[in-house]
Write an enzyme that holds these catalytic residues in place. Structure first.
Site, mmCIF file in Angstrom:
data_model
loop_
_atom_site.group_PDB
_atom_site.id
_atom_site.type_symbol
_atom_site.label_atom_id
_atom_site.label_comp_id
_atom_site.label_asym_id
_atom_site.label_seq_id
_atom_site.Cartn_x
_atom_site.Cartn_y
_atom_site.Cartn_z
ATOM 1 N N ARG A 35 0.825 -1.222 0.000
ATOM 2 C CA ARG A 35 0.000 0.000 0.000
ATOM 3 C C ARG A 35 0.856 1.268 0.000
ATOM 4 N NH1 ARG A 35 -5.157 -1.140 4.009
ATOM 5 N NH2 ARG A 35 -6.314 -2.468 2.562
ATOM 6 N N LYS A 197 -16.800 -17.231 4.699
ATOM 7 C CA LYS A 197 -18.245 -17.124 4.909
ATOM 8 C C LYS A 197 -19.011 -16.611 3.707
ATOM 9 C CE LYS A 197 -18.219 -16.350 9.857
ATOM 10 N NZ LYS A 197 -18.314 -15.318 10.885
ATOM 11 N N GLY A 350 -7.509 -8.804 0.898
ATOM 12 C CA GLY A 350 -6.241 -8.983 1.591
ATOM 13 C C GLY A 350 -5.631 -10.363 1.480
ATOM 14 N N GLY A 373 -12.011 -4.710 1.943
ATOM 15 C CA GLY A 373 -13.425 -4.349 2.080
ATOM 16 C C GLY A 373 -13.913 -3.481 0.930
HETATM 17 C C1 3PG Z 1 -8.606 -1.986 5.350
HETATM 18 O O1 3PG Z 1 -7.463 -2.399 5.507
HETATM 19 O O2 3PG Z 1 -9.595 -2.719 5.253
HETATM 20 C C2 3PG Z 1 -8.787 -0.502 5.187
HETATM 21 O O3 3PG Z 1 -7.615 0.178 5.476
HETATM 22 C C3 3PG Z 1 -9.929 -0.010 6.029
HETATM 23 O O4 3PG Z 1 -9.699 -0.331 7.368
HETATM 24 P P1 3PG Z 1 -10.903 -0.793 8.262
HETATM 25 O O5 3PG Z 1 -11.401 -2.112 7.733
HETATM 26 O O6 3PG Z 1 -10.350 -0.893 9.647
HETATM 27 O O7 3PG Z 1 -11.981 0.266 8.151
HETATM 28 MG MG MG Z 2 -11.049 -3.778 6.447
#
Ligand code: 3PG
Ligand code: MG
Length: 398
Positions: A35, A197, A350, A373
């Site tokens: 990132r 899930k 991720g 997300g």
């Molecule tokens: C992530 O890694 O999902 C983003 O940086 C957002 O972070 P968060 O899920 O804690 O809102």
């Molecule tokens: Mg997140």
């Protein structure tokens, strides 16, 4: 959406919202800096165009409190190494000390503000907090794709206060690759969805059915699909309340002519921790006391063959518990299959990114999203609050 290239930033204070929420070990060593590398083009562009660069990000979830272990200072160091210049760490992200620091900046300097989430106002999308941040800049640039699914002050409310707003290169890139895959894609468009899930991906699954030609599922979520087909999956993880929903999704796929693939064999174990009684079995022969931990080799082969004619591939979520060596093959083989395909391939989420690195295949993927997300939210087909806010303010002529 206006981009940084369309804005005169020379000599100006440019606040760039980035997402350098990178993983760190317990000694605050950065364990993956993808990132950080992702924001370099925008930061370098701003420096090359004589801006005063103010970077803002969150790290972790400190919940409105100052948590020293969640300081962004390790990021300032790493970033400085890549930019080959000092990245000054601010003591906070708002307040008079920070204002003084910013007002003394010269063009070509870079300041990294301290963790935005040390203030509750960030996640509350608080207008006072947003206005205080906006007060630090002449131009606001959003280059934080990975947090654009959150209506946080530094991505949403700030657009109502900053004098001028635009998007950075990473955000633009993420959205344009996604568009390539989903709006008018080269077909067949194949979605590979894994992970633990169904519940967390239900909206994405529903939306993707409208777009894709083939669907492949893996990971523990596949167990619930298998169960909906009347297959006894032993002690495998399932979501009982979603068995009917899973069946309906498969029926919907069928009605639309979407080919839906489920695993045909699996790597099972007596227990995840003990890694005992590991076997490869057809999904219809999972022993009573066993749990499915990974897709099996026949499934890997089936999925590889089904990917052969793909022109576009979207992949999110691992095929099994790939962190454990005995259950990693399904995911690593999938990484190779996607890498070997000549299709446009887009991977997000991720864990999937980690798996690609582990397989050594990240170079052969067309685009790896920096979003987890946020990528999932795009798959759900909903506008991202951070993107919608930029669109809105630019439409209003800002
Ligand atoms: C992530 O890694 O999902 C983003 O940086 C957002 O972070 P968060 O899920 O804690 O809102
Ligand atoms: Mg997140």
């Amino acid at each position: 959406m206006k981009t940084i290239k369309e804005i005169d930033i020379s000599g100006k204070r440019v606040l760039i919202r980035v997402d350098v929420n990178v993983p760190m070990d317990k000694f605050q060593n950065i364990t993956d800096d993808t990132r950080i590398k992702g924001i370099l083009p925008t930061v370098q562009y701003a420096l090359d165009h004589h801006a005063k660069v103010i970077l803002a990000s969150h790290l972790g979830r400190p919940k409105g409190k100052t948590v020293p272990e969640m300081s962004l200072s390790p990021v300032a160091m790493r970033l400085g190494r890549y930019l080959k210049k000092l990245v000054k760490m601010a003591p906070d992200c708002v307040g008079s000390d920070v204002e003084a620091l910013v007002n003394n900046m010269k063009t070509g300097e870079v300041i990294l503000l301290e963790n935005l989430r040390f203030h509750q106002g960030e996640q509350d999308n608080d207008e006072n907090f947003a206005a205080a941040l906006a007060g630090l800049c002449d131009v606001y640039i959003n280059d934080a794709f990975a947090v654009c699914h959150r209506a946080n002050a530094s991505v949403e409310a700030i657009t109502r206060f900053a004098p001028e707003c635009g998007a950075g290169f990473l955000l633009q890139n993420e959205l344009s690759y996604f568009k390539k895959a989903f709006d008018n894609p080269a077909r067949p468009l194949v979605a590979i969805i894994g992970g633990a899930k169904i519940s967390s991906k239900l909206a994405a699954l529903e939306n993707m059915l409208k777009h894709v030609d083939k669907f492949m599922v893996g990971g523990a979520m596949a167990n619930t699909f298998l169960k909906s087909m009347g297959i006894d999956v032993g002690r495998s993880k399932t979501e009982e309340d979603l068995v009917i929903t899973a069946g309906n999704l498969m029926k919907k796929a069928d009605d639309k002519g979407v080919i839906f693939y489920v695993p045909v064999d699996a790597v099972v174990a007596g227990s995840q921790d003990a890694e005992v009684d590991i076997k490869i079995v057809p999904v219809k022969e999972v022993p009573e006391g066993s749990m499915i931990m990974d897709i099996g080799p026949a499934t890997s082969l089936l999925y590889e063959e089904a990917l052969a004619d793909a022109k576009t591939i979207v992949w999110n979520g691992p095929m099994g518990v790939f962190e454990e060596e005995p259950f990693s093959k399904g995911t690593l083989t999938m990484a190779r299959s996607v890498a070997e395909s000549s299709a446009l391939s887009i991977v997000g989420g991720g864990d999937t990114d980690v798996a690609l690195h582990k397989a050594g295949e990240s170079e052969r993927i067309t685009y790896i999203s920096t979003g987890g997300g946020a990528f999932l939210a795009l798959l759900e087909g909903e506008p991202l609050p951070g993107v919608a806010a930029l669109d809105k303010v630019n439409m209003a002529g800002n």
